[in-house]
Design an enzyme around this catalytic site. Structure first.
Site, PDB file in Angstrom:
ATOM      1  N   GLU A   1       2.048  -3.208  -8.609  1.00  0.00           N
ATOM      2  CA  GLU A   1       3.199  -3.787  -9.303  1.00  0.00           C
ATOM      3  C   GLU A   1       2.768  -5.064 -10.004  1.00  0.00           C
ATOM      4  O   GLU A   1       3.591  -5.811 -10.506  1.00  0.00           O
ATOM      5  CB  GLU A   1       4.363  -4.022  -8.350  1.00  0.00           C
ATOM      6  CG  GLU A   1       4.063  -4.971  -7.221  1.00  0.00           C
ATOM      7  CD  GLU A   1       5.344  -5.577  -6.663  1.00  0.00           C
ATOM      8  OE1 GLU A   1       6.206  -4.815  -6.229  1.00  0.00           O
ATOM      9  OE2 GLU A   1       5.453  -6.803  -6.681  1.00  0.00           O
TER      10      GLU A   1
ATOM     11  N   CYS B   1       5.621  -1.067  -3.578  1.00  0.00           N
ATOM     12  CA  CYS B   1       4.442  -1.059  -2.697  1.00  0.00           C
ATOM     13  C   CYS B   1       3.892   0.325  -2.399  1.00  0.00           C
ATOM     14  O   CYS B   1       2.967   0.446  -1.599  1.00  0.00           O
ATOM     15  CB  CYS B   1       4.764  -1.758  -1.384  1.00  0.00           C
ATOM     16  SG  CYS B   1       5.225  -3.475  -1.596  1.00  0.00           S
TER      17      CYS B   1
ATOM     18  N   HIS C   1       3.133   0.790   6.332  1.00  0.00           N
ATOM     19  CA  HIS C   1       3.235  -0.310   5.370  1.00  0.00           C
ATOM     20  C   HIS C   1       3.561  -1.600   6.119  1.00  0.00           C
ATOM     21  O   HIS C   1       4.330  -1.603   7.076  1.00  0.00           O
ATOM     22  CB  HIS C   1       4.320  -0.008   4.324  1.00  0.00           C
ATOM     23  CG  HIS C   1       4.525  -1.149   3.376  1.00  0.00           C
ATOM     24  ND1 HIS C   1       3.487  -1.658   2.627  1.00  0.00           N
ATOM     25  CD2 HIS C   1       5.621  -1.903   3.083  1.00  0.00           C
ATOM     26  CE1 HIS C   1       3.949  -2.670   1.900  1.00  0.00           C
ATOM     27  NE2 HIS C   1       5.238  -2.840   2.159  1.00  0.00           N
TER      28      HIS C   1
END
Ligand SMILES: [Zn+2]
Lengths: 351, 131
Positions: free
Chosen positions: A81, A113, A235
């Site tokens: 990003e 993400c 994550h």
């Protein structure tokens, strides 16, 4: 046809800033951030480091481990990003630097993400479909949190690269699953410098819903339980979320710790769970199974089940290991230097 | 500031460190040349420069030229690579007070210049302490 990772690599910038140093500037309570978010420090990119430079270094490590001619790579997808250009691909620079041009497919990926893990899925799927012998996927970010925002304690920089192939596989991809909904938990509008987030809403309906649903869907699809895995990686927006997700799913702390880089690395966004996977591959043994679930705001999670092969032993030491890069010779900087490096200081426009 | 055309032409050297090795006497030229200065040979093969080297000389730039002011002070050095080739480049991620001749360094891909706020980004190599 079996498809999987034939080479992998990570890159961690050397500079770090401690939670105390950020908290001091904003009058925040460092111990409560450290306890609450389970963060100690984070990596900081220098002004000459960005998604492209870190992708090149991680990509080179992956190439060394794969031991292949870069001209044979049929596709390169970089998920981030924080692509340095708003218009102009990051992938062309990286492909050129790695020696993959001109016979190569290229596009940059974006999905908060999880752009990196989606790039991994597309790359391995192209190899599985027989379109090419090798494909390169990278997750990299140099993300920013607004000054004083909670994200400023975690937003960091790093990259992970994976070369997929169908021969000499070091980790076979056994099953994949993705879980996606439209959920506005975190966003950045065009021309805005910093992202915004929906505060506490980012937890339950966003991160946990998608990570847990993806993990359960993946286990159901593959007909497995947490007991079938030696390692797991989720994550890591902060230290707490992945540990809680692991616990709710029934993965012990021991299975998660090796890939749990966030306390000293920070949240590398698209690089987060992919970098955790590289740290696990650094220590994995033949036969080990690895459970991986990414998360990207907006929102979605990609799940992967990897089975490590005998070849892992041949490639682990061919390039710098991920935790070695994280732990060796960090350079600590103060908030002033950090603010300068990250472009947070307003200057006179150049004439 | 280097122009877009020149930057593009130099990509093989800036990104991939491609040098020309004389097939007559094995001397390596970076950037590549058309005629060997040692044996006058005109045939070269493309080789990649070694990644590691040592600092042979350096200076610390405290008054930087336009476009580099934000980076000062910074070090620029002559690096003798393991293949014997010498290159001049910035040395970064190091303590300028401790930088010394003989330091072991390795090459990394970095953003070398940018053409203001809206121009192209120029990537290339710098050297960092090894290990
Ligand atoms: Zn010659």
């Amino acid at each position: 046809m079996e498809v999987g990772i034939v080479g992998y690599g990570a890159y961690v910038p050397r500079h770090r800033i401690k939670v105390e140093e950020i908290a001091k500037v904003w009058g925040a309570d460092a111990p409560s951030y450290k306890r609450g978010l389970m963060l100690q420090e984070k990596s900081v990119p220098t002004p000459d480091q960005d998604t492209i430079t870190m992708s090149v270094e991680a990509g080179r490590h992956a190439l060394v481990r794969a031991g292949i001619d870069p001209a044979k790579i049929g596709a390169i997808y970089i998920g981030s990003e924080s692509h340095p250009y708003a218009v102009k691909p990051s992938g062309t620079v990286v492909a050129e630097a790695l020696g993959g041009t001109p016979d190569i497919h290229c596009a940059d990926f974006e999905f908060a993400c999880k752009a990196g893990s989606e790039a991994m899925f597309v790359s391995l799927s192209l190899v599985r479909a027989g379109e090419m012998d090798f494909a390169l996927a990278i997750g990299a970010d140099t993300s920013q949190g607004a000054p004083g925002d909670a994200l400023e304690y975690s937003a960091s920089a790093g990259a992970a690269a994976f070369i997929f192939g169908h021969e000499n596989i070091a980790a076979v991809c056994e099953t994949t699953y993705s879980y996606t909904t439209d959920t506005p938990d975190f966003w950045r509008r065009e021309y805005q410098f910093y992202p915004r987030h929906a505060g506490r809403y980012t937890g339950e309906p966003a991160y946990f819903k998608h990570v847990l649903s993806c993990a359960r869907g993946l286990m159901e699809k593959a007909n497995v339980t947490p007991d079938d895995f030696r390692w797991a990686v989720f994550h890591q927006p902060n230290g707490k979320f992945p540990m809680r997700a692991a616990k709710e799913l029934g993965f012990s702390k021991e299975k998660v710790e090796q890939g749990w880089l966030v306390p000293t690395l920070g949240n590398t966004y698209s690089g987060s769970s992919p970098m955790g996977l590289t740290a696990i591959l650094d220590k994995a043994e033949p036969g080990d199974k690895i459970f991986m679930v990414s998360y990207g705001s907006g929102a979605g999670s990609d799940g992967f089940i990897w089975r490590v092969t005998d070849r892992i032993r041949e490639i682990q030491d061919k390039a710098p290991q991920t935790r070695e890069q994280l732990e060796n010779n960090p350079i600590y900087i103060d908030y002033g230097t950090y603010a300068k490096y990250r472009g947070k200081i307003r200057k006179l426009a150049e004439s | 500031m280097i122009g877009s055309a020149r930057y593009w032409r130099e990509i093989p050297q800036r990104y991939r460190y491609e040098a020309g090795k004389c097939t007559g006497c094995d001397k390596i030229f970076f950037p590549p040349r058309n005629v060997c200065s040692k044996c006058r040979g005109q045939e070269f093969e493309t080789v990649t420069l070694a990644k590691n080297g040592e600092v042979e000389a350096f200076t610390i730039i405290r008054v930087a030229p336009s476009g580099f002011q934000d980076e000062s002070p910074y070090a620029v050095g002559v690096i003798r690579l393991e293949d014997g080739v010498k290159v001049t480049a910035q040395i970064t991620d190091c303590d300028l007070e401790k930088l010394a001749i003989g330091d072991q360094v390795s090459r990394e891909f970095r953003l070398v210049q940018q053409d203001g706020e809206s121009g192209i980004l120029c990537y290339g190599y710098k050297f960092v302490p090894r290990g």
